[in-house]
Design an enzyme around this catalytic site. Structure first.
Site, mmCIF file in Angstrom:
data_model
loop_
_atom_site.group_PDB
_atom_site.id
_atom_site.type_symbol
_atom_site.label_atom_id
_atom_site.label_comp_id
_atom_site.label_asym_id
_atom_site.label_seq_id
_atom_site.Cartn_x
_atom_site.Cartn_y
_atom_site.Cartn_z
ATOM 1 N N GLY A 153 68.898 27.156 -84.554
ATOM 2 C CA GLY A 153 67.647 26.449 -84.308
ATOM 3 C C GLY A 153 67.521 25.832 -82.935
ATOM 4 O O GLY A 153 66.511 25.208 -82.635
ATOM 5 N N HIS A 154 68.533 25.979 -82.077
ATOM 6 C CA HIS A 154 68.510 25.315 -80.764
ATOM 7 C C HIS A 154 68.934 26.286 -79.674
ATOM 8 O O HIS A 154 70.072 26.227 -79.208
ATOM 9 C CB HIS A 154 69.464 24.126 -80.784
ATOM 10 C CG HIS A 154 69.213 23.121 -79.703
ATOM 11 N ND1 HIS A 154 69.842 23.176 -78.481
ATOM 12 C CD2 HIS A 154 68.405 22.047 -79.651
ATOM 13 C CE1 HIS A 154 69.455 22.150 -77.743
ATOM 14 N NE2 HIS A 154 68.586 21.451 -78.431
ATOM 15 N N PHE A 155 68.195 27.110 -79.211
ATOM 16 C CA PHE A 155 66.826 27.483 -79.550
ATOM 17 C C PHE A 155 66.832 28.965 -79.864
ATOM 18 O O PHE A 155 67.475 29.709 -79.138
ATOM 19 C CB PHE A 155 65.883 27.209 -78.376
ATOM 20 C CG PHE A 155 65.828 25.767 -77.961
ATOM 21 C CD1 PHE A 155 65.104 24.841 -78.706
ATOM 22 C CD2 PHE A 155 66.509 25.314 -76.842
ATOM 23 C CE1 PHE A 155 65.035 23.512 -78.325
ATOM 24 C CE2 PHE A 155 66.445 23.978 -76.461
ATOM 25 C CZ PHE A 155 65.718 23.073 -77.204
#
Length: 155
Positions: free
Chosen positions: A58-60
């Site tokens: 999720g990052h990124f």
């Protein structure tokens, strides 16, 4: 640790030694090895950043970047292992708690494939509290810096 061994250079804390010093486990163990240590005064820890680490989901997505807070945590764990290892032989197991983070600066993104070297230098030590100046380097380039303090608690 006795006075004679306090200033000696320890060439390596492998993963087994780190697991003895730190309560952290995957996915929050953020130092793979300590490649150089001098008592509780100075050390260099290494983190090999890989794409399969959970933060990169999720990052990124599409452009993975190591979160800055995890770089700071890696610094703190590196210094924490040094603090715990410096305790007297035969002392009760210790836990080290991060207390403060000051003057944190993020200079360049860290991405999968990078090897981060955490260079931690003791600033002060009073009773069960240590202060360290930390620099995170990738390929000799400063990517993050901060001052951290930690408290060692004997359980």
């Amino acid at each position: 640790m006795d006075e004679e061994s306090r200033g000696r250079t320890i060439e390596n804390y492998d993963i087994q030694r780190l697991l003895e010093c730190l309560p952290h486990r995957y996915p929050l163990l953020l130092v793979d090895r300590i490649v150089e240590a001098r008592g509780d005064e100075y050390c260099v820890g290494v983190k090999n950043v890989t794409y399969n680490e959970p933060q990169f989901q999720g990052h990124f997505p599409g452009k993975p970047v190591m979160p800055g807070v995890l770089l700071i945590e890696g610094m703190a764990q590196t210094a924490g292992a040094l603090c715990v290892a410096s305790q007297s032989v035969g002392a009760k197991p210790s836990v080290v708690y991060l207390m403060t983070v000051d003057k944190a600066k993020f200079r360049k993104p860290v991405t999968p494939g990078d090897q981060v070297r955490y260079q931690m230098t003791r600033i002060a030590h009073r009773r069960n509290i240590w202060w360290y100046r930390g620099e995170a380097m990738v390929d000799g380039v400063l990517v993050c810096e901060a001052t951290v303090s930690a408290m060692v608690v004997t359980e």
